[in-house]
Design a protein around this motif. Structure first.
Motif, short mmCIF file in Angstrom:
data_model
loop_
_atom_site.label_atom_id
_atom_site.label_comp_id
_atom_site.label_asym_id
_atom_site.label_seq_id
_atom_site.Cartn_x
_atom_site.Cartn_y
_atom_site.Cartn_z
N ARG A 242 1.20 -1.21 0.09
CA ARG A 242 0.19 0.16 -0.41
C ARG A 242 0.94 1.41 -0.23
O ARG A 242 0.45 2.03 -0.98
N ARG B 245 1.54 4.41 -2.44
CA ARG B 245 0.80 5.56 -2.59
C ARG B 245 1.81 6.13 -2.82
O ARG B 245 1.66 7.53 -3.20
N SER C 262 -4.30 4.98 -4.55
CA SER C 262 -4.60 4.71 -3.25
C SER C 262 -5.38 3.47 -3.70
O SER C 262 -6.27 3.50 -4.39
N THR D 24 -3.34 11.73 -7.88
CA THR D 24 -3.24 10.20 -7.13
C THR D 24 -4.15 9.93 -7.78
O THR D 24 -5.49 9.82 -7.88
#
Length: 386
Positions: free
Chosen positions: A239, A243, A248, A286
């Motif tokens: 994760r 990131r 995400s 993102t």
């Protein structure tokens, strides 16, 4: 003819006056008649005219038998000739039709089919010929597609290896020529060289992995896995790395009452490649990936959604082809080789599952994976809706 033949007379008397006797030269025929209360003896002499009736019958029977044999032989010969000509005419046309079909296939006309309407012993042969021609055509077309894929694969490998090599060569020359004249710039060049070398290493590893999987030589050690736990483990371990790459990851609650039979290395590779694909092609600072799951029938269904640009509908079926990057949204060679999704497809095939890609109505790409649950590996109490 009156004659005195005592021997013949005595012989006739021995037959009680009725019959035929002969001494070889003279025949005597005798008969006894009764008329008006009187009995009469009739004697007729003949010089070789009256013969033995049994001998005549035997001679006649032999003659008739010979004639019958001749007639039968003649009938057999005539029938054989007629049947030969009839059968030859009956099979000549189908044989010529089959021969013409073989010549057409030999000359490369794989679309040729035999039209044969007669319901006889040649009909299944012609149907088998048409089936053979259809299978041969499909095989040749498959070989042509595979040959085209191999050529495209070689061209893509050459392109994808040449790109980082060109960059490495340029930065090495910059270092040698003194372009990077400060420690900071030298470190920057070396960092880029390291990244390009890592990129090439990953590409070579993926090529090796795909080739081994394509040949069926890559080790596969399946074991019962809980998909919810495996997904959680992969996401937890990666994760933070995603990131930092601007991705995400959200994991919705996954069913826990289903187990699948799979190699954990394959399972992790599938999920990692899907996440890498979303990270490489995101069009926002993102990007967002959402992972959901459900039990559908006897399958565990895993869905991976991203909010990227998606792909044109006509490109969806080819996303899992080796080195495919021809869709406008995903054709930047600096972002990936295109091998990741091909490896995913091969892994799913090895696990006995399926994968498909579709565009989300709200935008982005959705990957839908179906993996068979193990026998007895579904907890119905955990899924009361089933």
């Amino acid at each position: 003819m009156a004659t005195d033949q005592p021997g013949l007379t005595q012989a006739l008397a021995a037959l009680e006056g009725s019959g035929t006797v002969s001494d070889g030269t003279t025949d005597l025929f005798g008969a006894v008649y009764s008329a008006g209360g009187a009995t009469y003896q009739l004697e007729v002499y003949s010089q070789g005219v009256v013969t033995d009736l049994p001998h005549q019958t035997e001679h006649l029977a032999a003659t008739l038998l010979a004639a019958a044999v001749v007639i039968v032989l003649a009938a057999v010969l005539v029938t054989n000739r007629f049947l030969t000509r009839f059968v030859f005419r009956h099979i000549q046309e189908p044989l010529e039709t089959l021969a013409e079909g073989v010549h057409q296939i030999r000359d490369g006309n794989l679309t040729h089919r035999i039209a044969y309407d007669s319901r006889d012993e040649f009909q299944p042969v012609c149907e088998d010929f048409n089936d053979m021609a259809q299978r041969l055509r499909a095989s040749v077309e498959q070989s042509q597609r595979e040959e085209a894929s191999r050529k495209e694969l070689l061209a893509s490998i050459s392109h994808d290896i040449r790109s980082p090599l060109t960059a490495i060569q340029a930065y090495v020359e910059g270092l040698l020529d003194g372009v990077a004249d400060t420690p900071e710039k030298q470190r920057e060049y070396l960092t880029i060289l390291q990244a390009k070398a890592t990129e090439m290493d990953q590409l070579v590893r993926k090529i090796f992995l795909f080739s081994k999987m394509d040949l069926g030589e890559y080790p596969y050690s399946p074991e019962p896995l809980a998909p919810a736990q495996e997904v959680a483990a992969v996401v937890a371990a990666s994760r933070e790395a995603y990131r930092q790459r601007g991705l995400s990851i959200t994991v919705e609650p996954l069913p826990t009452g289903c187990q699948v039979l799979a190699d954990p290395i394959y399972f992790h590779s599938i999920l990692t490649n899907l996440l890498d694909n979303s990270a490489k092609y995101k069009d926002k600072a993102t990007g967002q990936v959402t992972i959901t799951g459900a039990v559908e029938g006897q399958d565990f269904c895993l869905t991976v959604d991203d909010d990227g640009p998606g792909v044109p509908p006509e490109a969806l079926p080819r996303l899992f082809d080796v080195f495919y990057r021809n869709d406008p949204a995903r054709k930047n060679p600096d972002q990936g080789s295109g091998l990741g999704l091909a490896i995913v497809a091969k892994s799913m095939e090895r696990m006995g599952g399926t994968i498909r890609a579709e565009n989300r109505p709200q935008g982005g790409l959705r990957m839908v994976l179906h993996i068979p649950c193990t026998e007895g590996g579904i907890d119905h109490e955990t899924h009361p809706d089933r």
